[in-house]
Scaffold this motif. Sequence first.
Motif, PDB file in Angstrom:
ATOM      1  N   ALA A 181     -50.689  -7.870 -99.968  1.00  0.00           N
ATOM      2  CA  ALA A 181     -51.788  -8.783 -99.634  1.00  0.00           C
ATOM      3  C   ALA A 181     -51.436  -9.646 -98.425  1.00  0.00           C
ATOM      4  O   ALA A 181     -52.268  -9.857 -97.534  1.00  0.00           O
ATOM      5  CB  ALA A 181     -52.134  -9.659-100.834  1.00  0.00           C
ATOM      6  N   ALA A 241     -57.280   0.192 -97.577  1.00  0.00           N
ATOM      7  CA  ALA A 241     -57.051  -1.218 -97.262  1.00  0.00           C
ATOM      8  C   ALA A 241     -57.163  -1.473 -95.763  1.00  0.00           C
ATOM      9  O   ALA A 241     -57.754  -2.478 -95.337  1.00  0.00           O
ATOM     10  CB  ALA A 241     -55.677  -1.647 -97.776  1.00  0.00           C
ATOM     11  N   LEU A 277     -59.323  -7.323-101.472  1.00  0.00           N
ATOM     12  CA  LEU A 277     -57.911  -7.022-101.706  1.00  0.00           C
ATOM     13  C   LEU A 277     -57.586  -6.978-103.194  1.00  0.00           C
ATOM     14  O   LEU A 277     -56.825  -6.114-103.646  1.00  0.00           O
ATOM     15  CB  LEU A 277     -57.022  -8.062-101.018  1.00  0.00           C
TER      16      LEU A 277
END
Length: 200
Positions: free
Chosen positions: A76, A134, A188
């Motif tokens: 993250a 992502a 996320l």
Amino acid sequence: MNKSQSEVVRTAMEVLDERGLEAVSLRAIAERQGVRMNTVVWHVKSKGRLLELMADAIVAEVRVDDLPARWDHRAAELLERYRHALLAHRDGAAVVGGTYAPEPATLTLAETLIAALLDGGYRDQEAVWTCWNAIHFTLGLCREEQAISSAEPDRLTEALASGAFPALTRTLPHLLRPSFDDRFAYGLRRLLGTAGESPS
């Protein structure tokens, strides 16, 4: 990247930040450097190659040191840093999203993200696919954030006035107030919360 090539990329980044992606051209760089366009071509070969080098220069601003030990926090934080690097340059997400550049900084980012996912228990294919998802999620959200104009809310409200889109009308308050920070954090959490599940 040699010194002369680095100088061309640095000049291109200046043009990008001042005038946007559409203004970036080999000719514009030559004019700013006070050289012939052939000189610029000699160092970067083509505009496509220049954009690859610019994309990697943007990604190179993502620090991969001093990351959290826990895998999900590490992933993250890395993606948050990636987002900030994209937003730090005018049309930064468009530059990076429009290229495929297996260059050093880009490979380092992917290596670090995939390693974090593997540490979190993802199988090899899951780690690669989650990395792609992502990265593309971050790029897409940043492109929207950099492209959105103040006129967009009014245009959306007018488009929904007919009542032909009830689900959109019902959720309009959320559509009109896009918090990019909150949307990014939410995305996320969704992307990084599925370790161990087999991809379909």
